[in-house]
Design a protein around this motif. Structure first.
Motif, short mmCIF file in Angstrom:
data_model
loop_
_atom_site.label_atom_id
_atom_site.label_comp_id
_atom_site.label_asym_id
_atom_site.label_seq_id
_atom_site.Cartn_x
_atom_site.Cartn_y
_atom_site.Cartn_z
N GLN A 54 0.85 -1.18 0.00
CA GLN A 54 0.00 0.00 0.00
C GLN A 54 0.89 1.24 0.00
O GLN A 54 1.63 1.47 0.94
N LEU A 61 -9.19 4.79 -11.48
CA LEU A 61 -9.52 4.59 -10.07
C LEU A 61 -10.59 5.57 -9.63
O LEU A 61 -11.55 5.20 -8.95
N ASP A 86 1.65 -4.63 -7.50
CA ASP A 86 0.55 -4.26 -8.40
C ASP A 86 1.07 -3.95 -9.80
O ASP A 86 0.41 -4.30 -10.79
N GLU A 90 -7.60 -6.30 -8.23
CA GLU A 90 -8.56 -7.33 -7.84
C GLU A 90 -9.75 -7.34 -8.78
O GLU A 90 -10.29 -8.40 -9.12
N LEU A 91 -10.19 -6.17 -9.23
CA LEU A 91 -11.27 -6.08 -10.21
C LEU A 91 -10.88 -6.81 -11.50
O LEU A 91 -11.69 -7.54 -12.08
N SER A 106 -7.07 -2.62 -5.30
CA SER A 106 -8.49 -2.86 -5.57
C SER A 106 -8.75 -2.95 -7.06
O SER A 106 -9.58 -3.75 -7.52
N TYR A 107 -8.04 -2.14 -7.82
CA TYR A 107 -8.18 -2.19 -9.28
C TYR A 107 -7.67 -3.51 -9.83
O TYR A 107 -8.30 -4.13 -10.70
N LEU A 128 -12.43 3.75 -6.66
CA LEU A 128 -11.47 2.90 -5.95
C LEU A 128 -10.38 3.75 -5.32
O LEU A 128 -9.95 4.76 -5.90
N LYS A 129 -9.91 3.34 -4.15
CA LYS A 129 -8.92 4.13 -3.43
C LYS A 129 -7.50 3.60 -3.59
O LYS A 129 -6.54 4.32 -3.30
N GLU A 130 -7.35 2.35 -4.03
CA GLU A 130 -6.02 1.75 -4.11
C GLU A 130 -5.87 1.00 -5.43
O GLU A 130 -6.85 0.47 -5.98
#
Length: 293
Positions: A10, A57, A25, A70-71, A67-68, A62-64
């Protein structure tokens, strides 16, 4: 200059709270884009990818970047077009690399139309990576004029495909600002564009006759191609520049399989087939002809 604070994967920029693309990422995105789009991203592209995907994002709430990612793992197809559009540069214009259109107008189309009319065959051109439509509509202008000039009653169509949903939406709309028509002659502007008035002042709309000639469809060049017929010419300009060598080799092999005997493949000014295919001969500036079987 603000410092970067990292906790595992993060990453944020101190003082801004904005996400920064972490190592894990970026590795995932690089592998994903290569697998699904054929685009090879070097380490030097990391800041570019971060900057362009920040807009996605925000659009997705999305904040991170995690998360993108993961999508993309859950449902890659739903976001693939927007991802490819974000990381590639869609620079296009009407009659870009005009020598290609000159070859079509002066040599190829007169020959093809005469042959097609005699044999009762159809004529097909594919704009692969059509972006917002300037290329296929420029092709349609040349084709429509050739059909009139040579009196050819020929079934002629242009297929225009792209991966980006935003680009395809622009192509389907067919509305362009006047300052985007720099490559179009005054005569063709009068003939093939409808000038906007009132709230549409400064805009020009593609003539319905050109829309009749162009079929616009979404397509990922790396996936299955649903087209059953063959093409007389394929325009794939300023597209393969993003691909790695194995992807280029596969793509050129597939293009050869979708062209008629001695069909033509047009590449962009900075692209070459040298050392990548034995299926074509260079016959002009970034113009290749399929070798006879």
């Amino acid at each position: 200059m603000s410092a970067t604070v990292t906790f595992d994967n993060q990453v944020t920029v101190a003082g801004t709270g904005g996400p920064v693309l972490g190592d894990a990422d970026f590795r995932f995105l690089r592998d994903f884009v290569l697998q699904h789009c054929g685009i090879a991203l070097s380490d030097q592209k990391r800041q570019l990818v971060q900057g362009r995907l920040l807009r996605r994002l925000r659009a997705l709430g999305l904040k991170e970047f995690g998360s993108y990612c993961e999508l993309l793992r859950r449902d890659p197809d739903s976001e693939l077009g927007d991802l490819a559009s974000a990381i590639s540069t869609n620079v296009t214009s009407f009659f870009r690399e005009s020598h290609h259109y000159d070859l079509l107008e002066q040599t190829l189309l007169p020959q093809w139309l005469q042959q097609k009319r005699r044999q009762g065959d159809r004529l097909r051109i594919w704009s692969a990576g059509c972006s917002t439509g300037e290329e296929p509509y420029a092709l349609a202008m040349v084709l429509a004029e050739a059909l009139e000039r040579h009196g050819a009653d020929v079934d002629a169509k242009i297929l225009a495909t792209d991966l980006s949903p935003q680009a395809l939406a622009g192509a389907r709309e067919g509305v362009y600002s006047i300052d985007k028509l720099g490559g179009v002659s005054a005569e063709r502007r009068r003939r093939w564009f409808l000038r906007g008035e009132g709230s549409y002042e400064g805009l020009a709309c593609i003539h319905p006759r050109l829309r009749e000639l162009v079929v616009i469809q979404p397509l990922n060049l790396l996936h299955e191609w649903p087209m059953s017929g063959l093409f007389d010419a394929i325009f794939c300009r300023n597209v393969v520049i993003y691909f790695d060598k194995p992807t280029k080799e596969r793509l050129f092999r597939r293009y050869a399989g979708k062209l008629v005997a001695e069909g033509y493949l047009f590449l962009g000014h900075s692209e070459s087939m040298h050392g990548l295919s034995d299926d074509f001969d260079l016959v002009g500036r970034t113009v290749y002809r399929k070798r006879p079987a």
